[in-house]
Design a protein around this motif. Structure first.
Motif, PDB file in Angstrom:
ATOM      1  N   PHE A  13       0.861  -1.186   0.000  1.00  0.00           N
ATOM      2  CA  PHE A  13       0.000   0.000   0.000  1.00  0.00           C
ATOM      3  C   PHE A  13       0.895   1.234   0.000  1.00  0.00           C
ATOM      4  O   PHE A  13       1.397   1.655   1.039  1.00  0.00           O
ATOM      5  CB  PHE A  13      -0.882  -0.031   1.259  1.00  0.00           C
ATOM      6  N   ARG A  14       1.115   1.789  -1.168  1.00  0.00           N
ATOM      7  CA  ARG A  14       1.901   3.026  -1.242  1.00  0.00           C
ATOM      8  C   ARG A  14       1.202   4.117  -0.450  1.00  0.00           C
ATOM      9  O   ARG A  14      -0.011   4.245  -0.492  1.00  0.00           O
ATOM     10  CB  ARG A  14       2.062   3.468  -2.694  1.00  0.00           C
ATOM     11  N   ASP A  15       1.984   4.899   0.267  1.00  0.00           N
ATOM     12  CA  ASP A  15       1.435   5.977   1.103  1.00  0.00           C
ATOM     13  C   ASP A  15       0.544   5.424   2.203  1.00  0.00           C
ATOM     14  O   ASP A  15      -0.537   5.955   2.453  1.00  0.00           O
ATOM     15  CB  ASP A  15       0.629   6.989   0.260  1.00  0.00           C
ATOM     16  N   LEU A  16       0.977   4.383   2.879  1.00  0.00           N
ATOM     17  CA  LEU A  16       0.227   3.869   4.025  1.00  0.00           C
ATOM     18  C   LEU A  16       0.498   4.799   5.206  1.00  0.00           C
ATOM     19  O   LEU A  16       1.379   4.562   6.022  1.00  0.00           O
ATOM     20  CB  LEU A  16       0.640   2.438   4.361  1.00  0.00           C
ATOM     21  N   LEU A  17      -0.252   5.876   5.274  1.00  0.00           N
ATOM     22  CA  LEU A  17      -0.067   6.864   6.328  1.00  0.00           C
ATOM     23  C   LEU A  17      -0.986   6.529   7.507  1.00  0.00           C
ATOM     24  O   LEU A  17      -1.954   5.787   7.368  1.00  0.00           O
ATOM     25  CB  LEU A  17      -0.383   8.262   5.799  1.00  0.00           C
ATOM     26  N   ALA A  18      -0.682   7.112   8.657  1.00  0.00           N
ATOM     27  CA  ALA A  18      -1.477   6.823   9.848  1.00  0.00           C
ATOM     28  C   ALA A  18      -2.936   7.199   9.651  1.00  0.00           C
ATOM     29  O   ALA A  18      -3.829   6.545  10.190  1.00  0.00           O
ATOM     30  CB  ALA A  18      -0.886   7.559  11.053  1.00  0.00           C
ATOM     31  N   ARG A  19      -3.215   8.238   8.869  1.00  0.00           N
ATOM     32  CA  ARG A  19      -4.606   8.640   8.651  1.00  0.00           C
ATOM     33  C   ARG A  19      -5.366   7.668   7.757  1.00  0.00           C
ATOM     34  O   ARG A  19      -6.589   7.734   7.655  1.00  0.00           O
ATOM     35  CB  ARG A  19      -4.664  10.044   8.056  1.00  0.00           C
ATOM     36  N   HIS A  20      -4.663   6.757   7.081  1.00  0.00           N
ATOM     37  CA  HIS A  20      -5.329   5.750   6.255  1.00  0.00           C
ATOM     38  C   HIS A  20      -5.773   4.538   7.076  1.00  0.00           C
ATOM     39  O   HIS A  20      -6.437   3.647   6.546  1.00  0.00           O
ATOM     40  CB  HIS A  20      -4.401   5.284   5.124  1.00  0.00           C
ATOM     41  N   LEU A  21      -5.408   4.484   8.347  1.00  0.00           N
ATOM     42  CA  LEU A  21      -5.890   3.457   9.264  1.00  0.00           C
ATOM     43  C   LEU A  21      -6.929   4.116  10.165  1.00  0.00           C
ATOM     44  O   LEU A  21      -6.609   5.000  10.951  1.00  0.00           O
ATOM     45  CB  LEU A  21      -4.734   2.892  10.097  1.00  0.00           C
ATOM     46  N   ARG A  22      -8.177   3.701  10.048  1.00  0.00           N
ATOM     47  CA  ARG A  22      -9.278   4.353  10.756  1.00  0.00           C
ATOM     48  C   ARG A  22      -9.768   3.472  11.905  1.00  0.00           C
ATOM     49  O   ARG A  22      -9.914   2.258  11.746  1.00  0.00           O
ATOM     50  CB  ARG A  22     -10.440   4.647   9.810  1.00  0.00           C
ATOM     51  N   VAL A  23     -10.022   4.095  13.023  1.00  0.00           N
ATOM     52  CA  VAL A  23     -10.422   3.373  14.232  1.00  0.00           C
ATOM     53  C   VAL A  23     -11.938   3.476  14.383  1.00  0.00           C
ATOM     54  O   VAL A  23     -12.482   4.561  14.609  1.00  0.00           O
ATOM     55  CB  VAL A  23      -9.723   3.950  15.474  1.00  0.00           C
ATOM     56  N   GLY A  24     -12.633   2.351  14.258  1.00  0.00           N
ATOM     57  CA  GLY A  24     -14.087   2.334  14.347  1.00  0.00           C
ATOM     58  C   GLY A  24     -14.580   2.285  15.783  1.00  0.00           C
ATOM     59  O   GLY A  24     -13.816   2.042  16.716  1.00  0.00           O
ATOM     60  N   THR A  25     -15.878   2.487  15.952  1.00  0.00           N
ATOM     61  CA  THR A  25     -16.469   2.448  17.292  1.00  0.00           C
ATOM     62  C   THR A  25     -16.377   1.054  17.911  1.00  0.00           C
ATOM     63  O   THR A  25     -16.452   0.907  19.126  1.00  0.00           O
ATOM     64  CB  THR A  25     -17.945   2.881  17.232  1.00  0.00           C
ATOM     65  N   ASP A  26     -16.216   0.037  17.065  1.00  0.00           N
ATOM     66  CA  ASP A  26     -16.075  -1.330  17.569  1.00  0.00           C
ATOM     67  C   ASP A  26     -14.628  -1.677  17.907  1.00  0.00           C
ATOM     68  O   ASP A  26     -14.327  -2.815  18.291  1.00  0.00           O
ATOM     69  CB  ASP A  26     -16.621  -2.327  16.544  1.00  0.00           C
ATOM     70  N   GLY A  27     -13.720  -0.704  17.735  1.00  0.00           N
ATOM     71  CA  GLY A  27     -12.310  -0.945  18.029  1.00  0.00           C
ATOM     72  C   GLY A  27     -11.525  -1.488  16.851  1.00  0.00           C
ATOM     73  O   GLY A  27     -10.293  -1.497  16.889  1.00  0.00           O
ATOM     74  N   GLU A  28     -12.200  -1.943  15.793  1.00  0.00           N
ATOM     75  CA  GLU A  28     -11.517  -2.470  14.612  1.00  0.00           C
ATOM     76  C   GLU A  28     -10.799  -1.333  13.890  1.00  0.00           C
ATOM     77  O   GLU A  28     -11.259  -0.190  13.873  1.00  0.00           O
ATOM     78  CB  GLU A  28     -12.531  -3.139  13.682  1.00  0.00           C
ATOM     79  N   VAL A  29      -9.655  -1.647  13.307  1.00  0.00           N
ATOM     80  CA  VAL A  29      -8.886  -0.673  12.531  1.00  0.00           C
ATOM     81  C   VAL A  29      -8.987  -1.054  11.061  1.00  0.00           C
ATOM     82  O   VAL A  29      -8.592  -2.160  10.670  1.00  0.00           O
ATOM     83  CB  VAL A  29      -7.414  -0.636  12.988  1.00  0.00           C
ATOM     84  N   ARG A  30      -9.538  -0.131  10.254  1.00  0.00           N
ATOM     85  CA  ARG A  30      -9.818  -0.420   8.852  1.00  0.00           C
ATOM     86  C   ARG A  30      -9.075   0.551   7.933  1.00  0.00           C
ATOM     87  O   ARG A  30      -8.786   1.679   8.312  1.00  0.00           O
ATOM     88  CB  ARG A  30     -11.330  -0.325   8.582  1.00  0.00           C
ATOM     89  N   LEU A  31      -8.824   0.099   6.720  1.00  0.00           N
ATOM     90  CA  LEU A  31      -8.119   0.910   5.730  1.00  0.00           C
ATOM     91  C   LEU A  31      -9.094   1.760   4.932  1.00  0.00           C
ATOM     92  O   LEU A  31     -10.224   1.343   4.669  1.00  0.00           O
ATOM     93  CB  LEU A  31      -7.348   0.004   4.771  1.00  0.00           C
ATOM     94  N   ILE A  32      -8.640   2.948   4.534  1.00  0.00           N
ATOM     95  CA  ILE A  32      -9.400   3.784   3.598  1.00  0.00           C
ATOM     96  C   ILE A  32      -8.439   4.344   2.548  1.00  0.00           C
ATOM     97  O   ILE A  32      -7.219   4.203   2.669  1.00  0.00           O
ATOM     98  CB  ILE A  32     -10.131   4.945   4.313  1.00  0.00           C
TER      99      ILE A  32
END
Length: 285
Positions: free
Chosen positions: A138-157
Protein backbone atom coordinates in the motif's frame (compact mmCIF):
# COMPACT_ATOMS: atom_id res chain seq x y z
CA UNK A 1 -30.41 9.92 3.09
CA UNK A 2 -29.62 6.27 3.88
CA UNK A 3 -29.80 4.67 0.42
CA UNK A 4 -26.18 4.50 -0.84
CA UNK A 5 -27.13 4.52 -4.54
CA UNK A 6 -29.45 7.50 -4.05
CA UNK A 7 -26.71 9.37 -2.21
CA UNK A 8 -24.30 8.68 -5.07
CA UNK A 9 -26.77 9.90 -7.69
CA UNK A 10 -27.51 13.09 -5.75
CA UNK A 11 -23.80 13.95 -5.60
CA UNK A 12 -23.26 13.13 -9.28
CA UNK A 13 -26.18 15.33 -10.33
CA UNK A 14 -24.74 18.29 -8.40
CA UNK A 15 -21.77 18.47 -10.77
CA UNK A 16 -18.10 18.79 -9.95
CA UNK A 17 -17.83 22.49 -9.03
CA UNK A 18 -17.24 23.31 -5.39
CA UNK A 19 -20.14 25.75 -4.81
CA UNK A 20 -23.03 23.42 -5.77
CA UNK A 21 -21.44 20.54 -3.90
CA UNK A 22 -21.05 22.64 -0.75
CA UNK A 23 -24.71 23.71 -1.00
CA UNK A 24 -26.09 20.21 -1.64
CA UNK A 25 -28.93 19.58 0.88
CA UNK A 26 -28.31 16.76 3.32
CA UNK A 27 -24.55 16.68 2.75
CA UNK A 28 -21.45 18.35 4.20
CA UNK A 29 -18.47 18.93 1.90
CA UNK A 30 -15.48 17.36 3.66
CA UNK A 31 -12.81 17.75 1.00
CA UNK A 32 -12.57 19.27 -2.45
CA UNK A 33 -9.74 19.02 -4.95
CA UNK A 34 -9.67 19.53 -8.67
CA UNK A 35 -11.63 16.60 -10.08
CA UNK A 36 -12.38 14.97 -6.73
CA UNK A 37 -14.70 15.73 -3.82
CA UNK A 38 -15.64 13.96 -0.58
CA UNK A 39 -19.04 14.56 1.04
CA UNK A 40 -20.61 13.24 4.22
CA UNK A 41 -24.32 12.67 4.79
CA UNK A 42 -25.74 14.83 7.58
CA UNK A 43 -28.75 12.79 8.66
CA UNK A 44 -27.80 9.16 8.10
CA UNK A 45 -26.68 7.19 11.13
CA UNK A 46 -24.11 5.84 10.69
CA UNK A 47 -22.89 8.45 8.24
CA UNK A 48 -22.09 7.68 4.63
CA UNK A 49 -19.18 9.18 2.74
CA UNK A 50 -19.48 9.84 -0.98
CA UNK A 51 -16.33 10.28 -3.05
CA UNK A 52 -17.00 11.94 -6.41
CA UNK A 53 -14.47 11.55 -9.24
CA UNK A 54 -14.67 13.69 -12.36
CA UNK A 55 -13.65 12.42 -15.77
CA UNK A 56 -10.05 13.56 -15.21
CA UNK A 57 -9.83 11.25 -12.16
CA UNK A 58 -12.05 8.43 -13.37
CA UNK A 59 -9.16 5.93 -13.51
CA UNK A 60 -8.28 6.76 -9.90
CA UNK A 61 -11.86 6.17 -8.79
CA UNK A 62 -12.13 2.86 -10.60
CA UNK A 63 -8.81 1.72 -9.13
CA UNK A 64 -10.03 2.55 -5.63
CA UNK A 65 -13.29 0.67 -6.12
CA UNK A 66 -11.40 -2.37 -7.42
CA UNK A 67 -9.01 -2.21 -4.45
CA UNK A 68 -11.87 -2.20 -1.93
CA UNK A 69 -13.36 -5.26 -3.62
CA UNK A 70 -10.02 -7.11 -3.54
CA UNK A 71 -9.59 -6.34 0.16
CA UNK A 72 -13.12 -7.56 0.92
CA UNK A 73 -12.47 -10.87 -0.84
CA UNK A 74 -9.26 -11.49 1.09
CA UNK A 75 -10.73 -10.41 4.44
CA UNK A 76 -8.37 -7.49 5.07
CA UNK A 77 -10.22 -4.92 7.26
CA UNK A 78 -11.25 -1.92 5.16
CA UNK A 79 -14.10 0.55 4.90
CA UNK A 80 -17.14 -1.04 3.26
CA UNK A 81 -17.80 -0.03 -0.35
CA UNK A 82 -21.60 0.27 -0.37
CA UNK A 83 -22.15 1.52 -3.93
CA UNK A 84 -20.25 2.54 -7.06
CA UNK A 85 -22.33 4.59 -9.51
CA UNK A 86 -21.14 6.03 -12.82
CA UNK A 87 -22.87 9.21 -13.93
CA UNK A 88 -22.99 11.44 -16.99
CA UNK A 89 -19.76 12.81 -18.40
CA UNK A 90 -17.83 9.73 -17.29
CA UNK A 91 -18.00 10.67 -13.61
CA UNK A 92 -18.00 8.18 -10.75
CA UNK A 93 -19.26 8.21 -7.15
CA UNK A 94 -18.18 5.72 -4.49
CA UNK A 95 -20.23 5.41 -1.31
CA UNK A 96 -18.33 4.21 1.77
CA UNK A 97 -19.27 3.43 5.33
CA UNK A 98 -17.91 5.66 8.08
CA UNK A 99 -14.75 3.94 9.33
CA UNK A 100 -14.06 6.37 12.18
CA UNK A 101 -11.20 8.82 12.88
CA UNK A 102 -7.65 8.28 11.76
CA UNK A 103 -5.08 6.45 13.88
CA UNK A 104 -3.02 9.66 14.08
CA UNK A 105 -5.96 11.58 15.59
CA UNK A 106 -6.78 8.79 18.05
CA UNK A 107 -3.14 8.48 19.12
CA UNK A 108 -2.89 12.24 19.69
CA UNK A 109 -5.93 12.12 21.97
CA UNK A 110 -4.99 8.93 23.84
CA UNK A 111 -1.21 9.22 24.04
CA UNK A 112 -1.46 9.98 27.77
CA UNK A 113 -3.32 6.67 28.30
CA UNK A 114 -0.59 4.03 27.72
CA UNK A 115 -2.82 0.96 28.06
CA UNK A 116 -5.47 2.30 25.70
CA UNK A 117 -2.88 3.48 23.18
CA UNK A 118 -1.21 0.08 23.26
CA UNK A 119 -4.54 -1.59 22.47
CA UNK A 120 -5.15 0.74 19.53
CA UNK A 121 -1.68 0.12 18.12
CA UNK A 122 -2.03 -3.64 18.56
CA UNK A 123 -5.23 -3.64 16.53
CA UNK A 124 -3.58 -1.46 13.89
CA UNK A 125 -0.65 -3.89 13.73
CA UNK A 126 -3.10 -6.75 13.24
CA UNK A 127 -4.63 -4.94 10.25
CA UNK A 128 -1.18 -4.28 8.77
CA UNK A 129 -0.23 -7.96 9.21
CA UNK A 130 -3.43 -8.98 7.45
CA UNK A 131 -2.66 -6.56 4.61
CA UNK A 132 0.88 -7.83 4.11
CA UNK A 133 -0.07 -11.44 4.82
CA UNK A 134 -2.49 -11.31 1.89
CA UNK A 135 0.34 -10.11 -0.35
CA UNK A 136 -0.74 -6.46 -0.66
CA UNK A 137 1.50 -3.41 -0.67
CA UNK A 138 0.00 0.00 0.00
CA UNK A 139 1.90 3.03 -1.24
CA UNK A 140 1.44 5.98 1.10
CA UNK A 141 0.23 3.87 4.03
CA UNK A 142 -0.07 6.86 6.33
CA UNK A 143 -1.48 6.82 9.85
CA UNK A 144 -4.61 8.64 8.65
CA UNK A 145 -5.33 5.75 6.25
CA UNK A 146 -5.89 3.46 9.26
CA UNK A 147 -9.28 4.35 10.76
CA UNK A 148 -10.42 3.37 14.23
CA UNK A 149 -14.09 2.33 14.35
CA UNK A 150 -16.47 2.45 17.29
CA UNK A 151 -16.07 -1.33 17.57
CA UNK A 152 -12.31 -0.94 18.03
CA UNK A 153 -11.52 -2.47 14.61
CA UNK A 154 -8.89 -0.67 12.53
CA UNK A 155 -9.82 -0.42 8.85
CA UNK A 156 -8.12 0.91 5.73
CA UNK A 157 -9.40 3.78 3.60
CA UNK A 158 -8.22 5.66 0.48
CA UNK A 159 -6.80 2.51 -1.09
CA UNK A 160 -6.49 3.68 -4.70
CA UNK A 161 -2.73 3.00 -4.67
CA UNK A 162 -3.05 -0.52 -3.31
CA UNK A 163 -0.85 -3.08 -5.11
CA UNK A 164 -1.62 -6.77 -5.18
CA UNK A 165 -2.32 -9.28 -3.98
CA UNK A 166 1.00 -10.93 -4.70
CA UNK A 167 2.95 -7.67 -5.11
CA UNK A 168 4.56 -7.40 -1.66
CA UNK A 169 8.37 -7.31 -1.52
CA UNK A 170 10.71 -6.67 1.37
CA UNK A 171 11.26 -3.15 0.12
CA UNK A 172 7.52 -2.61 -0.20
CA UNK A 173 6.92 -3.78 3.37
CA UNK A 174 9.61 -1.40 4.66
CA UNK A 175 8.19 1.47 2.61
CA UNK A 176 4.67 0.87 3.94
CA UNK A 177 5.73 0.64 7.59
CA UNK A 178 8.14 3.55 7.28
CA UNK A 179 5.39 5.80 5.94
CA UNK A 180 3.09 4.68 8.75
CA UNK A 181 5.60 5.23 11.56
CA UNK A 182 6.71 8.53 10.06
CA UNK A 183 3.20 9.96 10.34
CA UNK A 184 2.35 8.82 13.88
CA UNK A 185 2.53 11.85 16.22
CA UNK A 186 5.91 11.66 17.91
CA UNK A 187 4.91 13.13 21.27
CA UNK A 188 1.83 10.94 21.54
CA UNK A 189 3.56 7.68 20.55
CA UNK A 190 6.89 7.37 22.40
CA UNK A 191 9.82 5.36 21.10
CA UNK A 192 9.07 2.27 23.19
CA UNK A 193 5.50 2.14 21.85
CA UNK A 194 6.79 2.56 18.29
CA UNK A 195 9.22 -0.33 18.65
CA UNK A 196 6.51 -2.55 20.14
CA UNK A 197 4.17 -1.60 17.29
CA UNK A 198 6.84 -2.38 14.69
CA UNK A 199 7.57 -5.79 16.27
CA UNK A 200 3.88 -6.65 16.17
CA UNK A 201 3.65 -5.58 12.51
CA UNK A 202 6.59 -7.86 11.68
CA UNK A 203 5.33 -10.93 13.54
CA UNK A 204 5.74 -14.05 11.44
CA UNK A 205 9.08 -13.05 9.88
CA UNK A 206 12.28 -14.82 10.89
CA UNK A 207 15.00 -12.92 12.75
CA UNK A 208 16.90 -12.03 9.59
CA UNK A 209 13.73 -10.82 7.89
CA UNK A 210 12.84 -8.65 10.89
CA UNK A 211 16.29 -7.07 10.94
CA UNK A 212 16.25 -6.29 7.23
CA UNK A 213 12.76 -4.88 7.48
CA UNK A 214 13.65 -2.74 10.51
CA UNK A 215 16.59 -1.16 8.67
CA UNK A 216 14.42 -0.35 5.69
CA UNK A 217 11.62 0.98 7.91
CA UNK A 218 13.97 3.42 9.67
CA UNK A 219 15.13 4.90 6.36
CA UNK A 220 11.60 5.08 4.95
CA UNK A 221 10.25 6.72 8.12
CA UNK A 222 12.89 9.47 7.93
CA UNK A 223 11.95 10.15 4.30
CA UNK A 224 8.25 10.28 5.17
CA UNK A 225 8.81 12.78 7.98
CA UNK A 226 10.77 15.03 5.62
CA UNK A 227 8.10 14.86 2.90
CA UNK A 228 5.16 15.36 5.24
CA UNK A 229 6.69 18.28 7.13
CA UNK A 230 4.70 21.47 6.57
CA UNK A 231 6.90 23.92 4.69
CA UNK A 232 5.36 26.73 6.74
CA UNK A 233 6.29 24.95 9.97
CA UNK A 234 4.52 22.60 12.34
CA UNK A 235 3.66 22.65 16.02
CA UNK A 236 3.27 19.50 18.10
CA UNK A 237 1.67 19.53 21.55
CA UNK A 238 1.77 16.66 24.03
CA UNK A 239 -1.53 14.80 24.56
CA UNK A 240 -3.35 16.06 27.59
CA UNK A 241 -1.86 19.57 27.33
CA UNK A 242 -3.78 20.79 24.30
CA UNK A 243 -7.09 21.52 26.07
CA UNK A 244 -5.39 23.35 28.96
CA UNK A 245 -3.38 25.52 26.59
CA UNK A 246 -6.45 26.29 24.51
CA UNK A 247 -8.32 27.48 27.60
CA UNK A 248 -5.56 29.91 28.51
CA UNK A 249 -4.34 31.06 25.12
CA UNK A 250 -6.25 29.83 22.03
CA UNK A 251 -3.61 31.16 19.64
CA UNK A 252 -0.97 29.02 21.33
CA UNK A 253 -1.68 26.07 19.05
CA UNK A 254 -1.06 28.11 15.88
CA UNK A 255 2.45 27.81 14.53
CA UNK A 256 2.47 31.34 13.11
CA UNK A 257 2.26 32.86 16.59
CA UNK A 258 5.40 31.06 17.64
CA UNK A 259 7.24 31.89 14.43
CA UNK A 260 6.36 35.57 14.76
CA UNK A 261 7.64 35.65 18.33
CA UNK A 262 4.24 36.51 19.79
CA UNK A 263 4.32 33.78 22.44
CA UNK A 264 6.18 34.48 25.66
CA UNK A 265 9.31 36.50 26.38
CA UNK A 266 12.62 35.75 24.68
CA UNK A 267 15.34 34.69 27.07
CA UNK A 268 18.08 34.09 24.54
CA UNK A 269 18.59 33.80 20.80
CA UNK A 270 21.35 31.61 19.36
CA UNK A 271 22.20 30.89 15.70
CA UNK A 272 20.39 27.54 15.78
CA UNK A 273 17.72 27.96 18.48
CA UNK A 274 15.72 30.30 20.65
CA UNK A 275 14.47 30.04 24.23
CA UNK A 276 11.23 31.69 25.29
CA UNK A 277 9.36 31.82 28.60
CA UNK A 278 5.58 32.01 28.98
CA UNK A 279 2.90 31.38 31.57
CA UNK A 280 -0.25 29.30 31.16
CA UNK A 281 -2.75 28.19 33.78
CA UNK A 282 -0.61 29.47 36.64
CA UNK A 283 2.43 27.53 35.46
CA UNK A 284 5.60 28.76 33.83
CA UNK A 285 7.08 27.08 30.75
Amino acid sequence: MTDPAAAARAVLEAGEDRAPLAALPGFALVQWKEGRAVLRTRSASPALFVKRFARSRLAEGRAEAAAYRRLAVTGVPAASLLAAVEGPGRSLALVLSDAGPGLDEVAALEGHLPAKLRGRLSRAARTVRALHGAGFAFRDLLARHLRVGTDGEVRLIDVARLEGPGRLTGRGRARDLGALLGTLPRLAVPERARLRFLRECLEGLDRGGRRRAARGVAAAAARTRDLSRNRHGALEIAPGARDRLLEVYPSMIQYDFWAAGEIGVRLRLLPDRENRRFEAGGRTF
